[in-house]
Structure formats: structure tokens, C-alpha cells
Design a protein around this motif. Structure first.
Motif: not given
Lengths: 139, 81, 139, 81
Positions: D13-15, C47-48, C123-127, C133-137
Motif C-alpha cells: 500500500e505504501a509504495t 476485516l480484510y 490482516k487489515r481491520e476497519c474500526h 483501515p489498520v494493518w495488524l501488527i
């Protein structure tokens, strides 16, 4: 991970760190109750906790099972001090681990409510202003 | 019937009894309480309208029936936590 | 007694023991949030946590003041980890001390609600199943 | 007007921009966002209907007026705790 009665000092911080039992637990909520220096307007010097040996342990074990049945918990800790306590001593430590925070808050709060009213424990206070100890009465 | 009586906290202190084996014809905890109240002064503490009780270490109501060998505990409202 | 952002591991148990600030505190409620091994059905590896330096500290300080205004608290601890975290790491530690238990439970729960939605942290997760990586929503 | 723009998380990140000094005639954060969206592809991430913003490190609404020298941050919903 444990439910017990003790005459010894309770190491709340150590218990807290030991509780997160697996990487499935996202949330740990703990309650630590201390001997306060005042109660209902009286300055308190010491506190004595009496319990019903045998029944207390059974009631705590039943309470733990009850909590697991009500919430998706991963660990439960209920530790209650008995005997002679002094100001600042930990009276009770309750902690629960769950994947989610709401379950953890609800379960910890529920366990404390039950401890106050359904476990055979009785508090007797010594006040600095008097030599006669006073048994506490719930509202 | 033999009953193992246990008293706690204020009741224990007032009566001077924490533990006593009683042989009694009482059929319920309520009847046992009447027998104890009749012992006089020190026992009037059990007239407490908030008296709680347990039979064989489980909370119960005052009208619970007694069996030979039961452990009956009388105590004030609990104040743990 | 402290509100801060850190890149270092958070010693939850030590913080808990340090919190009871005086003999006036009868109740300490703590919340410890850990990196879980799963989230919304995905196995999580790391997690970042990104934050907004400057604003985060201001927002936490304002949140602490807000909590003191709402409940009769004796101490408040809000510590949030940022940067790279791994499974089992403490993400956040929140604890409050009060003379009474209900205020402590309510305040701790409130602080966590606010942390989730009003403090500039992401939070950004690595699965384990993916390299992206995926940013949490939030829901 | 000089504006100190800051982007976070997914928007950053996107920009590819975390921090930029912008000279713009935009009078509100909403207008500033339109200016940024007009930059094209990478900036369309700011069309996010859940976009949040802060002016001088305080959460605010998109129609907040801008002053010269303001620090304006745009970011997705927060996910602390």
C-alpha cells in the motif's frame, strides 16, 4: 451453551456451528471423541456407557461452572453419550468459545481431563475376539 | 440408620445389585463397605483398592461420616470422555 | 483431509463431521477462528485478509507434512479464508484426528501457532471509530 | 540480475507496488532492500526493522544470496490465524 447426557446420536458439526454465541468470540475449540475400532491392542466391536443418573448431570453442571471460573469463556458445550454405541459413534462432544485462542485450548483440554476422571461414567467394551465384555480400567 | 446404596459398572454386575435400601449401624462409608464385604463371595469385588464413592451424589472419601437417609454410591474409577 | 485458501465462507461444522476418516480415530480437535467485534480495545467492523498466492498454498502444504511428522495423526484440515470478511465470519478452520486425544490437542494448537507466524497472511481491520483501515501488527 | 519483486500488505500500500521486475546488481536481499530504500519517501516503509522476506516463495533471511530470475517478496510480520 449446554451440558447434558444423551442416549441419542450427537451431531458434532451442528453443535460446533451453534456454539459461536456472539461476535465477541474469536476462538472456538472443540473435542469430539469417537468409538475407535481398537483399544490397547484389542479389536473393539461395540461400547456400552453406563452412568449415574442424577449425579452425572450435577457433576457436569459443576464442571461447567468450574471452567467459567478458570477461563474467560463465552460458551461451553459438554455433551456425553450413554448406552449402547457402535464403531464411529460420537461418545463425547466438548466445545468452548472465548475471545482468545489460548483460553479456548486450555479449557477444552481441561474439560476432557475432568470428564475422564471426575464424572460418573463407565465404559464396557465388546471385543471381536471374545464374547465377554470388558470394563475399562484407567491407567 | 437407613442408607440408600447404589452400585455401578463392574460392582453392579458382580453383586447383581444396582440399588438397595440398607439399615445399618455403620458410621462411615468405610464401615458400610466392611458390612457389605462380609456378605461373601459376590461382594468381594468391593475390596477393590481403587474403589471410589459418592455421598448424596458428590464424590467423597471412604472415611466420610454417614447420616440417616444418605444415598451412598460405590463404583470403580470413572472412565468417561 | 484438505489444506486450502478460500474466498468463500467456511462451513466449520460440515468440515468437522467430514474429518473423522476411519474408525481408527478416537479424537478430533478443531479450532475455528471468527471475526470478533473488538480487538485491542477497538470496535471492529470488517476485516480484510491478504495473502501471497502460491506461497501460501506451499506453506500450508509444508505445515501439514510437518504436523504429520510430529504427531501420529490420521487426518488434518487447514482452511484459511482470505479477502473481505465481516463480523462472525469464519477466518480459519483447523482440525486434526488422531487415535489419542493429547496428540490431537497438541497438533491443533501447534498448527494455529504456525498459522499466526509462518504463513504469508496479513490482516487489515476497519474500526467503527475510523475511516482508515489498520494493518495488524503481531505483539 | 533480473529479480521479480513482490510486496505485500502495508509495504504494497505504501509504495503502490505489488509486483515489479527489477534489474539490479544487488547480491543479497539486504542489498536489494538498500536499492529500494534509495528510491525515496514511499519506499522508506521498507526500513521496518521487522521486515520479513521470502526467496522463491520460501521464508529466508535478509542476507540470502540472489540468483538471476529469483522471486523476492518483502512483507511485514505475518498475521494469519
Amino acid at each position: 451453551m449446554a451440558t447434558y447426557i444423551t442416549n441419542e446420536a450427537i451431531a458434532a458439526g451442528q453443535r460446533l456451528d451453534a456454539l459461536a454465541p456472539s461476535h465477541a468470540a474469536g476462538a472456538v475449540v472443540s473435542f469430539t471423541g469417537y468409538v475407535r475400532d481398537h483399544n490397547l491392542g484389542e479389536a473393539v466391536s461395540t461400547l456400552y456407557l453406563e452412568h449415574y443418573p442424577g449425579m452425572t448431570e450435577r457433576a457436569l453442571a459443576a464442571l461447567e461452572i468450574d471452567a467459567y471460573a478458570r477461563w474467560p469463556l463465552l460458551a461451553v458445550d459438554i455433551i456425553h453419550r450413554v448406552g449402547e454405541l457402535t464403531l464411529g459413534d460420537v461418545i463425547v462432544f466438548v466445545a468452548v468459545a472465548s475471545a482468545h485462542r489460548q483460553a479456548a485450548f486450555e479449557a477444552a483440554s481441561y474439560l476432557m481431563d475432568q470428564l475422564k476422571t471426575h464424572i460418573p461414567l463407565w465404559k464396557r467394551e465388546c471385543h471381536t475376539a471374545s464374547t465377554t465384555p470388558v470394563w475399562l480400567i484407567p491407567h | 440408620m437407613n442408607i440408600e446404596l447404589r452400585l455401578f459398572a463392574r460392582y453392579r454386575e458382580a453383586t447383581g445389585v444396582d440399588h438397595e435400601r440398607i439399615c445399618s449401624a455403620a458410621e462411615t462409608i468405610s464401615e458400610l463397605r466392611e458390612v457389605l464385604l462380609a456378605r461373601g463371595d459376590h461382594w468381594l469385588v468391593l475390596a477393590d483398592e481403587r474403589l471410589c464413592c459418592a455421598r448424596n451424589q458428590t464424590l467423597c472419601s471412604l472415611d466420610s461420616a454417614l447420616c440417616d437417609g444418605d444415598e451412598v454410591a460405590l463404583f470403580p474409577p470413572m472412565t468417561g470422555g
